[in-house]
Design a protein around this motif. Structure first.
Motif, PDB file in Angstrom:
ATOM      1  N   PRO A  89      17.262  -1.704   0.973  1.00 57.62           N
ATOM      2  CA  PRO A  89      16.744  -2.075   2.296  1.00 57.62           C
ATOM      3  C   PRO A  89      15.404  -1.402   2.571  1.00 57.62           C
ATOM      4  CG  PRO A  89      18.402  -0.364   2.521  1.00 57.62           C
ATOM      5  CD  PRO A  89      18.375  -0.730   1.062  1.00 57.62           C
ATOM      6  N   LYS A  90      14.582  -2.071   3.381  1.00 57.03           N
ATOM      7  CA  LYS A  90      13.341  -1.468   3.871  1.00 57.03           C
ATOM      8  C   LYS A  90      13.634  -0.752   5.188  1.00 57.03           C
ATOM      9  CE  LYS A  90      10.235  -5.104   2.086  1.00 57.03           C
ATOM     10  NZ  LYS A  90       9.276  -6.150   2.501  1.00 57.03           N
ATOM     11  N   PRO A  91      12.963   0.361   5.472  1.00 60.67           N
ATOM     12  CA  PRO A  91      12.044   1.072   4.576  1.00 60.67           C
ATOM     13  C   PRO A  91      12.800   1.670   3.388  1.00 60.67           C
ATOM     14  CG  PRO A  91      12.476   2.377   6.535  1.00 60.67           C
ATOM     15  CD  PRO A  91      13.113   1.046   6.772  1.00 60.67           C
ATOM     16  N   ALA A 137       0.827  -1.206   0.000  1.00 56.08           N
ATOM     17  CA  ALA A 137       0.000   0.000   0.000  1.00 56.08           C
ATOM     18  C   ALA A 137       0.864   1.259   0.000  1.00 56.08           C
ATOM     19  CB  ALA A 137      -0.930  -0.010   1.211  1.00 56.08           C
ATOM     20  N   ALA A 138       1.923   1.255   0.813  1.00 57.42           N
ATOM     21  CA  ALA A 138       2.794   2.431   0.904  1.00 57.42           C
ATOM     22  C   ALA A 138       3.518   2.681  -0.417  1.00 57.42           C
ATOM     23  CB  ALA A 138       3.798   2.244   2.035  1.00 57.42           C
ATOM     24  N   LEU A 139       4.027   1.613  -1.029  1.00 58.21           N
ATOM     25  CA  LEU A 139       4.759   1.780  -2.283  1.00 58.21           C
ATOM     26  C   LEU A 139       3.820   2.115  -3.441  1.00 58.21           C
ATOM     27  CD1 LEU A 139       7.476  -1.022  -2.053  1.00 58.21           C
ATOM     28  CD2 LEU A 139       7.748   1.448  -1.739  1.00 58.21           C
ATOM     29  N   GLU A 140       2.624   1.551  -3.422  1.00 57.94           N
ATOM     30  CA  GLU A 140       1.636   1.907  -4.445  1.00 57.94           C
ATOM     31  C   GLU A 140       1.358   3.406  -4.400  1.00 57.94           C
ATOM     32  OE1 GLU A 140      -1.859  -0.378  -3.789  1.00 57.94           O
ATOM     33  OE2 GLU A 140      -0.875  -2.295  -4.203  1.00 57.94           O
ATOM     34  N   LEU A 141       1.180   3.940  -3.202  1.00 58.95           N
ATOM     35  CA  LEU A 141       0.892   5.366  -3.030  1.00 58.95           C
ATOM     36  C   LEU A 141       2.062   6.208  -3.531  1.00 58.95           C
ATOM     37  CD1 LEU A 141      -1.145   7.421  -1.919  1.00 58.95           C
ATOM     38  CD2 LEU A 141       0.026   7.252   0.288  1.00 58.95           C
ATOM     39  N   LEU A 142       3.277   5.809  -3.157  1.00 54.94           N
ATOM     40  CA  LEU A 142       4.468   6.543  -3.581  1.00 54.94           C
ATOM     41  C   LEU A 142       4.604   6.541  -5.097  1.00 54.94           C
ATOM     42  CD1 LEU A 142       7.274   7.845  -3.353  1.00 54.94           C
ATOM     43  CD2 LEU A 142       8.204   5.553  -2.904  1.00 54.94           C
ATOM     44  N   LEU A 143       4.493   5.378  -5.697  1.00 61.62           N
ATOM     45  CA  LEU A 143       4.706   5.269  -7.140  1.00 61.62           C
ATOM     46  C   LEU A 143       3.589   5.945  -7.929  1.00 61.62           C
ATOM     47  CD1 LEU A 143       6.009   1.594  -7.246  1.00 61.62           C
ATOM     48  CD2 LEU A 143       7.349   3.696  -7.423  1.00 61.62           C
ATOM     49  N   ILE A 184      13.836  -5.548  -2.807  1.00 61.61           N
ATOM     50  CA  ILE A 184      13.698  -4.812  -1.555  1.00 61.61           C
ATOM     51  C   ILE A 184      13.666  -5.835  -0.427  1.00 61.61           C
ATOM     52  CG2 ILE A 184      12.515  -2.822  -2.560  1.00 61.61           C
ATOM     53  CD1 ILE A 184       9.865  -3.989  -1.593  1.00 61.61           C
ATOM     54  N   THR A 185      14.242  -5.489   0.706  1.00 57.13           N
ATOM     55  CA  THR A 185      14.276  -6.459   1.796  1.00 57.13           C
ATOM     56  C   THR A 185      14.487  -5.785   3.145  1.00 57.13           C
ATOM     57  OG1 THR A 185      15.410  -8.418   2.658  1.00 57.13           O
ATOM     58  CG2 THR A 185      16.761  -6.802   1.497  1.00 57.13           C
ATOM     59  N   GLY A 186      13.894  -6.398   4.146  1.00 61.67           N
ATOM     60  CA  GLY A 186      14.139  -5.958   5.509  1.00 61.67           C
ATOM     61  C   GLY A 186      15.102  -6.881   6.222  1.00 61.67           C
ATOM     62  N   HIS A 187      15.517  -7.956   5.536  1.00 62.25           N
ATOM     63  CA  HIS A 187      16.364  -8.968   6.176  1.00 62.25           C
ATOM     64  C   HIS A 187      17.458  -9.447   5.230  1.00 62.25           C
ATOM     65  CE1 HIS A 187      13.103  -9.193   9.128  1.00 62.25           C
ATOM     66  NE2 HIS A 187      12.271  -9.327   8.107  1.00 62.25           N
ATOM     67  N   GLY A 188      17.983  -8.581   4.407  1.00 65.61           N
ATOM     68  CA  GLY A 188      18.978  -9.004   3.432  1.00 65.61           C
ATOM     69  C   GLY A 188      20.341  -9.242   4.045  1.00 65.61           C
ATOM     70  N   ASP A 189      21.119 -10.101   3.404  1.00 66.37           N
ATOM     71  CA  ASP A 189      22.498 -10.308   3.829  1.00 66.37           C
ATOM     72  C   ASP A 189      23.392 -10.264   2.597  1.00 66.37           C
ATOM     73  OD1 ASP A 189      22.355 -12.844   2.561  1.00 66.37           O
ATOM     74  OD2 ASP A 189      21.683 -13.789   4.417  1.00 66.37           O
ATOM     75  N   VAL A 190      24.694 -10.352   2.823  1.00 69.09           N
ATOM     76  CA  VAL A 190      25.660 -10.218   1.731  1.00 69.09           C
ATOM     77  C   VAL A 190      25.474 -11.315   0.689  1.00 69.09           C
ATOM     78  CG1 VAL A 190      28.109 -10.273   1.144  1.00 69.09           C
ATOM     79  CG2 VAL A 190      27.348  -9.031   3.173  1.00 69.09           C
ATOM     80  N   GLU A 191      25.237 -12.540   1.138  1.00 67.60           N
ATOM     81  CA  GLU A 191      25.081 -13.653   0.200  1.00 67.60           C
ATOM     82  C   GLU A 191      23.866 -13.449  -0.703  1.00 67.60           C
ATOM     83  OE1 GLU A 191      24.416 -18.513   0.147  1.00 67.60           O
ATOM     84  OE2 GLU A 191      24.742 -17.458   2.045  1.00 67.60           O
ATOM     85  N   GLN A 192      22.745 -13.026  -0.108  1.00 67.43           N
ATOM     86  CA  GLN A 192      21.546 -12.781  -0.906  1.00 67.43           C
ATOM     87  C   GLN A 192      21.766 -11.641  -1.889  1.00 67.43           C
ATOM     88  OE1 GLN A 192      18.739 -12.123   2.291  1.00 67.43           O
ATOM     89  NE2 GLN A 192      17.834 -14.151   2.025  1.00 67.43           N
ATOM     90  N   CYS A 193      22.426 -10.594  -1.420  1.00 64.21           N
ATOM     91  CA  CYS A 193      22.713  -9.451  -2.284  1.00 64.21           C
ATOM     92  C   CYS A 193      23.561  -9.882  -3.478  1.00 64.21           C
ATOM     93  CB  CYS A 193      23.426  -8.366  -1.475  1.00 64.21           C
ATOM     94  SG  CYS A 193      23.795  -6.870  -2.408  1.00 64.21           S
TER      95      CYS A 193
END
Length: 213
Positions: free
Chosen positions: A107-109, A21-27, A85-94
């Motif tokens: 990263p989120k937010p 909802a937040a990103l829909e509003l922003l975009l 986008i992620t709130g729990h990313g790490d180096v391996e995932q990146c």
């Protein structure tokens, strides 16, 4: 926005309704067309996600993860660039995301300016990919007009062979080679050797064009 960007679609894939909802509003406030999906499976169910646009993709979701979806889309030769986008990313995932061709890993937010900048880069890449695909399709369709003999001569012309050299190699008269050259220029609708070479190289694989008998 250009006409291309005005028609681009942002596919937002996140299991968190509040984030969507937040990103829909922003975009939407920036003039983007947004289609939201609560899961990767919901996105995959689309009959046609479009050829110009981008995907904003949460990396961790129940069921199909963002990275797994990225791999599936790559296997399907999907064209839409991905912004993770992620709130729990790490180096391996990146690292996996970027190795898979991601435009960005945010990263989120999500920072508004960073997201808009990433989307602009994604749209430019999307438009470039579509233009490349159109050029490849056009080149392949034109090459399919040529006879097998014209294909033989075309390949040697592109290799830099003269008409006399082609005639000796194919056991033809120079006049016959010149006639075939004129024919292939006409069939391919090119007016110069440079155009001919550019068209030849634009084709994904010349061998995929089916010679006409």
């Amino acid at each position: 926005m250009s006409d291309h960007l005005a028609t681009a679609v942002v596919h937002l894939i996140d299991d968190d309704a509040a984030v969507r909802a937040a990103l829909e509003l922003l975009l939407a406030s920036q003039g983007y067309t947004v289609h939201s999906h609560e899961s990767g499976d919901a996105f995959l169910a689309l009959p046609d996600p479009g050829e110009i646009g981008a995907i904003i993709l949460d990396i961790r979701m129940p069921g199909l993860s963002g990275l797994a979806l990225q791999e599936m889309l790559a296997e399907r030769a999907a064209k839409l660039p991905i912004i993770f986008i992620t709130g729990h990313g790490d180096v391996e995932q990146c690292a996996r995301a970027f190795r898979g061709g991601a435009i960005d890993f945010l990263p989120k937010p999500v920072n508004r300016a960073q997201l808009i900048d990433s989307l602009r880069r994604a749209f430019r890449l999307s438009i470039s990919r579509q233009a490349r695909d159109v050029a490849i399709k056009d080149a392949s369709e034109r090459l399919a007009r040529l006879s097998e003999r014209e294909h033989d001569i075309l390949e040697r012309v592109v290799d830099g062979c003269s008409s006399k050299e082609i005639a000796r190699e194919l056991d033809l008269s120079p006049r016959t080679v010149e006639a075939h050259r004129a024919s292939l220029f006409a069939k391919l609708e090119v007016g110069s050797l440079a155009e001919l070479i550019r068209l030849y190289l634009s084709a994904d694989r010349v061998a995929s064009a089916t010679p006409m008998p």
